[in-house]
Design a protein around this motif. Structure first.
Motif, PDB file in Angstrom:
ATOM      1  N   SER A 161     -89.965  71.253  58.811  1.00  0.00           N
ATOM      2  CA  SER A 161     -89.120  72.139  59.619  1.00  0.00           C
ATOM      3  C   SER A 161     -87.776  71.458  59.860  1.00  0.00           C
ATOM      4  N   MET A 162     -86.699  72.206  59.580  1.00  0.00           N
ATOM      5  CA  MET A 162     -85.345  71.741  59.911  1.00  0.00           C
ATOM      6  C   MET A 162     -84.781  72.639  61.015  1.00  0.00           C
ATOM      7  N   GLY A 163     -85.660  72.953  61.995  1.00  0.00           N
ATOM      8  CA  GLY A 163     -85.313  73.961  63.002  1.00  0.00           C
ATOM      9  C   GLY A 163     -85.790  75.332  62.559  1.00  0.00           C
ATOM     10  N   ASN A 164     -86.131  75.445  61.278  1.00  0.00           N
ATOM     11  CA  ASN A 164     -86.790  76.624  60.719  1.00  0.00           C
ATOM     12  C   ASN A 164     -87.777  76.139  59.654  1.00  0.00           C
ATOM     13  N   PRO A 165     -88.828  76.918  59.378  1.00  0.00           N
ATOM     14  CA  PRO A 165     -89.914  76.428  58.517  1.00  0.00           C
ATOM     15  C   PRO A 165     -89.587  76.488  57.024  1.00  0.00           C
ATOM     16  N   HIS A 166     -89.949  75.408  56.315  1.00  0.00           N
ATOM     17  CA  HIS A 166     -89.745  75.327  54.861  1.00  0.00           C
ATOM     18  C   HIS A 166     -90.985  74.800  54.170  1.00  0.00           C
TER      19      HIS A 166
ATOM     20  N   LEU B  52     -94.245  86.218  47.708  1.00  0.00           N
ATOM     21  CA  LEU B  52     -95.685  86.079  47.946  1.00  0.00           C
ATOM     22  C   LEU B  52     -95.957  85.075  49.073  1.00  0.00           C
ATOM     23  N   ILE B  53     -95.246  83.944  49.021  1.00  0.00           N
ATOM     24  CA  ILE B  53     -95.522  82.833  49.942  1.00  0.00           C
ATOM     25  C   ILE B  53     -94.824  83.016  51.287  1.00  0.00           C
ATOM     26  N   GLU B  54     -93.675  83.701  51.297  1.00  0.00           N
ATOM     27  CA  GLU B  54     -92.895  83.886  52.533  1.00  0.00           C
ATOM     28  C   GLU B  54     -93.767  84.369  53.692  1.00  0.00           C
TER      29      GLU B  54
ATOM     30  N   PHE C 250     -98.498  80.454  57.224  1.00  0.00           N
ATOM     31  CA  PHE C 250     -97.228  80.290  57.957  1.00  0.00           C
ATOM     32  C   PHE C 250     -97.070  81.426  58.973  1.00  0.00           C
ATOM     33  N   PRO C 251     -97.499  81.222  60.225  1.00  0.00           N
ATOM     34  CA  PRO C 251     -97.476  82.302  61.215  1.00  0.00           C
ATOM     35  C   PRO C 251     -96.077  82.840  61.522  1.00  0.00           C
ATOM     36  N   GLU C 252     -95.032  82.028  61.290  1.00  0.00           N
ATOM     37  CA  GLU C 252     -93.662  82.508  61.535  1.00  0.00           C
ATOM     38  C   GLU C 252     -92.929  82.815  60.231  1.00  0.00           C
ATOM     39  N   GLY C 253     -93.686  82.954  59.128  1.00  0.00           N
ATOM     40  CA  GLY C 253     -93.058  83.107  57.817  1.00  0.00           C
ATOM     41  C   GLY C 253     -92.513  81.751  57.372  1.00  0.00           C
ATOM     42  N   VAL C 254     -91.952  81.699  56.145  1.00  0.00           N
ATOM     43  CA  VAL C 254     -91.464  80.402  55.657  1.00  0.00           C
ATOM     44  C   VAL C 254     -90.401  80.608  54.588  1.00  0.00           C
ATOM     45  N   ASN C 255     -89.441  79.674  54.530  1.00  0.00           N
ATOM     46  CA  ASN C 255     -88.473  79.603  53.439  1.00  0.00           C
ATOM     47  C   ASN C 255     -89.128  78.819  52.309  1.00  0.00           C
TER      48      ASN C 255
ATOM     49  N   ARG D 250     -82.318  69.520  41.702  1.00  0.00           N
ATOM     50  CA  ARG D 250     -81.885  70.900  41.420  1.00  0.00           C
ATOM     51  C   ARG D 250     -82.814  71.817  42.199  1.00  0.00           C
ATOM     52  N   LEU D 251     -82.238  72.638  43.074  1.00  0.00           N
ATOM     53  CA  LEU D 251     -83.041  73.423  44.013  1.00  0.00           C
ATOM     54  C   LEU D 251     -82.733  74.910  43.929  1.00  0.00           C
ATOM     55  N   ARG D 252     -83.788  75.713  43.947  1.00  0.00           N
ATOM     56  CA  ARG D 252     -83.636  77.156  44.123  1.00  0.00           C
ATOM     57  C   ARG D 252     -84.453  77.552  45.350  1.00  0.00           C
ATOM     58  N   VAL D 253     -83.941  78.518  46.122  1.00  0.00           N
ATOM     59  CA  VAL D 253     -84.593  78.863  47.388  1.00  0.00           C
ATOM     60  C   VAL D 253     -84.777  80.368  47.542  1.00  0.00           C
ATOM     61  N   TRP D 254     -85.994  80.737  47.926  1.00  0.00           N
ATOM     62  CA  TRP D 254     -86.277  82.091  48.395  1.00  0.00           C
ATOM     63  C   TRP D 254     -86.235  82.015  49.915  1.00  0.00           C
ATOM     64  N   GLU D 255     -85.233  82.664  50.521  1.00  0.00           N
ATOM     65  CA  GLU D 255     -85.020  82.520  51.949  1.00  0.00           C
ATOM     66  C   GLU D 255     -85.734  83.627  52.720  1.00  0.00           C
ATOM     67  N   ARG D 256     -86.489  83.225  53.730  1.00  0.00           N
ATOM     68  CA  ARG D 256     -87.219  84.152  54.587  1.00  0.00           C
ATOM     69  C   ARG D 256     -86.266  85.225  55.134  1.00  0.00           C
ATOM     70  N   GLY D 257     -86.550  86.474  54.831  1.00  0.00           N
ATOM     71  CA  GLY D 257     -85.748  87.569  55.365  1.00  0.00           C
ATOM     72  C   GLY D 257     -84.447  87.826  54.630  1.00  0.00           C
ATOM     73  N   ALA D 258     -84.113  86.994  53.636  1.00  0.00           N
ATOM     74  CA  ALA D 258     -82.855  87.186  52.903  1.00  0.00           C
ATOM     75  C   ALA D 258     -83.064  87.239  51.393  1.00  0.00           C
ATOM     76  N   GLY D 259     -84.160  86.644  50.895  1.00  0.00           N
ATOM     77  CA  GLY D 259     -84.436  86.656  49.469  1.00  0.00           C
ATOM     78  C   GLY D 259     -83.799  85.481  48.739  1.00  0.00           C
ATOM     79  N   LEU D 260     -83.595  85.657  47.440  1.00  0.00           N
ATOM     80  CA  LEU D 260     -83.014  84.600  46.602  1.00  0.00           C
ATOM     81  C   LEU D 260     -81.549  84.403  46.981  1.00  0.00           C
ATOM     82  N   THR D 261     -81.190  83.196  47.437  1.00  0.00           N
ATOM     83  CA  THR D 261     -79.821  82.948  47.894  1.00  0.00           C
ATOM     84  C   THR D 261     -79.114  81.940  46.994  1.00  0.00           C
ATOM     85  N   GLN D 262     -77.785  81.987  47.019  1.00  0.00           N
ATOM     86  CA  GLN D 262     -76.965  81.041  46.264  1.00  0.00           C
ATOM     87  C   GLN D 262     -77.129  79.617  46.785  1.00  0.00           C
ATOM     88  N   ALA D 263     -77.417  79.508  48.077  1.00  0.00           N
ATOM     89  CA  ALA D 263     -77.591  78.192  48.689  1.00  0.00           C
ATOM     90  C   ALA D 263     -78.338  78.363  49.998  1.00  0.00           C
TER      91      ALA D 263
END
Length: 276
Positions: A157-162, A182-184, A189-194, A207-220
């Motif tokens: 957690s960085m203040g939000n779950p990952h 699927l994993i979000e 993860f009771p509060e969802g997860v990035n 090299r990182l790609r992220v599916w962001e909770r509530g936002a989807g695939l983001t540039q960063a």
């Protein structure tokens, strides 16, 4: 709502509509936040940001994701808001409070900001997880039980779950979208997860790609880049400092041994201004 000025900004392509609510409250409904974030009918952004007064910091940053839900914090937005506050006040350092806790932002060059994201939270109760696990490698996999495509990710957690999966190569869009969605909302993860997919290229480069909770695939995803470095370092895959290359650019992440805090440095860009 209508008639509110805003600034459109991005950090490594992760984009925001930022509203100054220091002297005039801004309280959109989740429907209104979704409408503003809509890329076809609204202003279009990953997150909607309000800069509010704070009794303990220079400002309080409130964050709505593109789906209209509020979240604790956003690393790239902290850099953008920090830059705006420093520009407005002619300062080189500001403190920003969030639902995930307070953060210090400092100038790191022209249109570059370093944010102290604080210490990562590593206990299973802090992520949070639904059951007790070693967060260096939790019991979770993608794909068939006897031949999983991905397994044993780190949780931070960085203040939000990952959750951070370690991949052999850089996954394609459809894989990130499929596995991420699927994993979000996985029951672990009771509060969802990035959901991060980290491909370690060297001990000082991820090299990182992220599916962001509530936002989807983001540039960063700034907190996602911090979480990826911490997860990789805890597994001995990288050192405690690395360049994290995301779809929209590069972030410099340091997990400081002396303080235990994670420092993130990266660019900010002002795209345009407008009125809602």
């Amino acid at each position: 709502m209508s008639g509110r000025p805003f600034v459109k900004m991005n950090g490594c392509g992760n984009d925001f509509v930022v509203v100054d609510a220091l002297s005039r409250p801004f309280a959109p409904t989740s429907h209104e936040a979704r409408a503003i974030a809509d890329r076809s009918a609204g202003q279009g952004c990953d997150q909607l940001i309000a800069i509010e007064p704070s009794p303990t910091a220079d400002a309080f940053m409130r964050v709505w994701n593109a789906d209209g839900g509020t979240v604790e914090t956003c690393g790239n937005a902290l850099r953008c808001v920090g830059w705006m506050l420093m520009e407005a006040g002619g300062r080189d350092r500001v403190t920003i409070d969030t639902l995930g806790g307070p953060t210090v932002a400092k100038r790191a060059g022209a249109h570059r900001v370093t944010v102290d994201m604080g210490a990562p939270r590593l206990d299973w109760t802090e992520i949070p997880l639904a059951e007790e696990m070693d967060t260096r490698g939790i019991e979770l996999q993608v794909g068939p039980i006897d031949a999983p495509v991905l397994h044993t990710p780190g949780a931070v957690s960085m203040g939000n779950p990952h959750v951070v999966f370690f991949t052999e190569s850089v996954p394609a869009d459809d894989f990130v979208q499929g596995a991420g969605s699927l994993i979000e909302n996985h029951p672990l993860f009771p509060e969802g997860v990035n959901v991060g997919f980290a491909h370690v290229e060297a001990r000082d480069r991820i090299r990182l790609r992220v599916w962001e909770r509530g936002a989807g695939l983001t540039q960063a995803c700034g907190t996602g880049a911090c979480a990826a470095l911490v997860a990789c370092a805890r597994r001995g895959l990288t050192d405690r400092a690395a360049t994290v290359a995301v779809d929209g650019g590069e972030l410099e992440i340091v997990w400081d041994e002396a303080t235990g805090h994670v420092l993130m440095t990266g660019p900010v860009e002002v795209e345009r201004t407008g009125v809602l």
